[in-house]
Write a protein that holds these residues in place. Sequence first.
Motif, PDB file in Angstrom:
ATOM      1  N   HIS A   1       0.842  -1.199   0.000  1.00 13.11           N
ATOM      2  CA  HIS A   1       0.000   0.000   0.000  1.00 13.11           C
ATOM      3  C   HIS A   1       0.877   1.250   0.000  1.00 13.11           C
ATOM      4  N   ALA A   2       0.331   2.350  -0.461  1.00 13.46           N
ATOM      5  CA  ALA A   2       1.054   3.622  -0.498  1.00 13.46           C
ATOM      6  C   ALA A   2       0.133   4.711   0.039  1.00 13.46           C
ATOM      7  N   ALA A   3       0.189   4.913   1.349  1.00 14.70           N
ATOM      8  CA  ALA A   3      -0.706   5.871   2.013  1.00 14.70           C
ATOM      9  C   ALA A   3      -0.524   7.290   1.499  1.00 14.70           C
ATOM     10  N   TRP A   4       0.656   7.583   0.921  1.00 11.38           N
ATOM     11  CA  TRP A   4       0.899   8.945   0.420  1.00 11.38           C
ATOM     12  C   TRP A   4      -0.035   9.313  -0.732  1.00 11.38           C
ATOM     13  N   ARG A   5      -0.677   8.344  -1.332  1.00 14.72           N
ATOM     14  CA  ARG A   5      -1.606   8.653  -2.429  1.00 14.72           C
ATOM     15  C   ARG A   5      -2.839   9.393  -1.927  1.00 14.72           C
ATOM     16  N   GLU A   6      -3.145   9.285  -0.652  1.00 14.92           N
ATOM     17  CA  GLU A   6      -4.393   9.857  -0.139  1.00 14.92           C
ATOM     18  C   GLU A   6      -4.223  10.776   1.070  1.00 14.92           C
ATOM     19  N   ILE A   7      -2.984  10.943   1.537  1.00 13.22           N
ATOM     20  CA  ILE A   7      -2.718  11.796   2.705  1.00 13.22           C
ATOM     21  C   ILE A   7      -1.676  12.829   2.311  1.00 13.22           C
ATOM     22  N   PRO A   8      -1.858  14.110   2.675  1.00 16.15           N
ATOM     23  CA  PRO A   8      -0.876  15.151   2.345  1.00 16.15           C
ATOM     24  C   PRO A   8       0.538  14.778   2.795  1.00 16.15           C
ATOM     25  N   VAL A   9       1.522  15.204   1.985  1.00 17.66           N
ATOM     26  CA  VAL A   9       2.905  14.737   2.166  1.00 17.66           C
ATOM     27  C   VAL A   9       3.900  15.892   2.251  1.00 17.66           C
ATOM     28  N   SER A  10       4.871  15.719   3.163  1.00 16.28           N
ATOM     29  CA  SER A  10       6.062  16.560   3.193  1.00 16.28           C
ATOM     30  C   SER A  10       7.284  15.651   3.160  1.00 16.28           C
ATOM     31  N   PHE A  11       8.424  16.214   2.792  1.00 20.95           N
ATOM     32  CA  PHE A  11       9.666  15.437   2.761  1.00 20.95           C
ATOM     33  C   PHE A  11      10.792  16.283   3.330  1.00 20.95           C
ATOM     34  N   ILE A  12      11.545  15.698   4.266  1.00 20.36           N
ATOM     35  CA  ILE A  12      12.725  16.351   4.827  1.00 20.36           C
ATOM     36  C   ILE A  12      13.951  15.758   4.141  1.00 20.36           C
ATOM     37  N   TYR A  13      14.614  16.564   3.305  1.00 20.40           N
ATOM     38  CA  TYR A  13      15.844  16.147   2.657  1.00 20.40           C
ATOM     39  C   TYR A  13      17.018  16.253   3.636  1.00 20.40           C
TER      40      TYR A  13
ATOM     41  N   GLU B   1      14.983  21.168   3.585  1.00 18.45           N
ATOM     42  CA  GLU B   1      16.328  20.682   3.307  1.00 18.45           C
ATOM     43  C   GLU B   1      17.250  20.958   4.487  1.00 18.45           C
ATOM     44  N   LEU B   2      17.886  19.898   4.978  1.00 15.70           N
ATOM     45  CA  LEU B   2      18.823  20.014   6.093  1.00 15.70           C
ATOM     46  C   LEU B   2      20.192  19.512   5.653  1.00 15.70           C
ATOM     47  N   SER B   3      21.234  20.269   5.958  1.00 14.79           N
ATOM     48  CA  SER B   3      22.599  19.880   5.585  1.00 14.79           C
ATOM     49  C   SER B   3      23.168  18.981   6.675  1.00 14.79           C
ATOM     50  N   THR B   4      22.702  17.738   6.670  1.00  9.97           N
ATOM     51  CA  THR B   4      23.098  16.805   7.714  1.00  9.97           C
ATOM     52  C   THR B   4      23.014  15.387   7.183  1.00  9.97           C
ATOM     53  N   GLY B   5      23.380  14.410   8.043  1.00 10.11           N
ATOM     54  CA  GLY B   5      23.364  13.014   7.659  1.00 10.11           C
ATOM     55  C   GLY B   5      22.014  12.356   7.849  1.00 10.11           C
TER      56      GLY B   5
ATOM     57  N   VAL C   1      14.379  19.692  12.227  1.00 17.72           N
ATOM     58  CA  VAL C   1      13.257  18.745  12.144  1.00 17.72           C
ATOM     59  C   VAL C   1      12.029  19.328  12.849  1.00 17.72           C
ATOM     60  N   VAL C   2      12.250  19.911  14.017  1.00 15.43           N
ATOM     61  CA  VAL C   2      11.150  20.510  14.769  1.00 15.43           C
ATOM     62  C   VAL C   2      10.500  21.625  13.946  1.00 15.43           C
ATOM     63  N   ASN C   3      11.303  22.449  13.293  1.00 18.59           N
ATOM     64  CA  ASN C   3      10.766  23.537  12.478  1.00 18.59           C
ATOM     65  C   ASN C   3       9.938  22.998  11.309  1.00 18.59           C
TER      66      ASN C   3
END
Length: 257
Positions: free
Chosen positions: A191-203, A233-237, A248-250
Amino acid sequence: MAAAQTKPTLVIVHGGWHVPESYSKLVNTLEADGYEVHIPHLPSCNDVRPPNADLESDTSLVRSYVESLVRAGRSVVALLHSYGGQVGSNALYGLGVEARAAQGLKGGVSHLIYMTAYAVPEGTAMMDKVKEFGNMDLVPIAFDISEDGSCLNRNPKMLVVGPGPDDAEIDKYLETFVRWNGNCMYQAIKHAAWREIPVSFIYTTEDMTVPFDYQKNFVEGLEKAGRKVQTFELSTGHCPNFTATEGVVNAIKATAV
């Protein structure tokens, strides 16, 4: 006077090798800011040899855990880390706010935040992406996979954590790590829940476990599938929960409203 807006409940779906205690720095910061945070302990990270739990076990646990929250009318934001993206995608379908509202039900998952996490279509395993990028030769260099299938990272200080905190802090963080069922990396989601729930991504641009190219590929795939993705986008590992906690908190604050 309007009532103050209630913060959503946060559920963190942790990554491989990690346990809930691995996120104490992030949890403490979020709780100090008034969030309620839950981290179900994935059975595949139970340190048992040979492993007795896998992606299916993790999926069942997370789905049951989040179902109990949304049935109580909670609005849930799910933060999915690394392998946790596979688990969350697989587990949370049908639990979105919109899907539940259509059934006359309150509560639901209002947002998925993929934190350097696998956000892929149904039928895709983590190793499918590694193959796609031609990096299968790196697997035995990065992972110590035993005959029983349990797995450790060969150099977690460099490959998983990366630059940031001092050695003493990193050592304490790594003490929380356990053997993980490496077979999970070869198991495809249904299943891919992202198809129906709003998405963010932390790079995480310095990531050596899920490289930045992989992460951008995930987001491109989501967008091609018609999903709008809010990115940070975070300049980290690979462990921004530990090395870039404030960032991440922000991102959570910008999303979990």
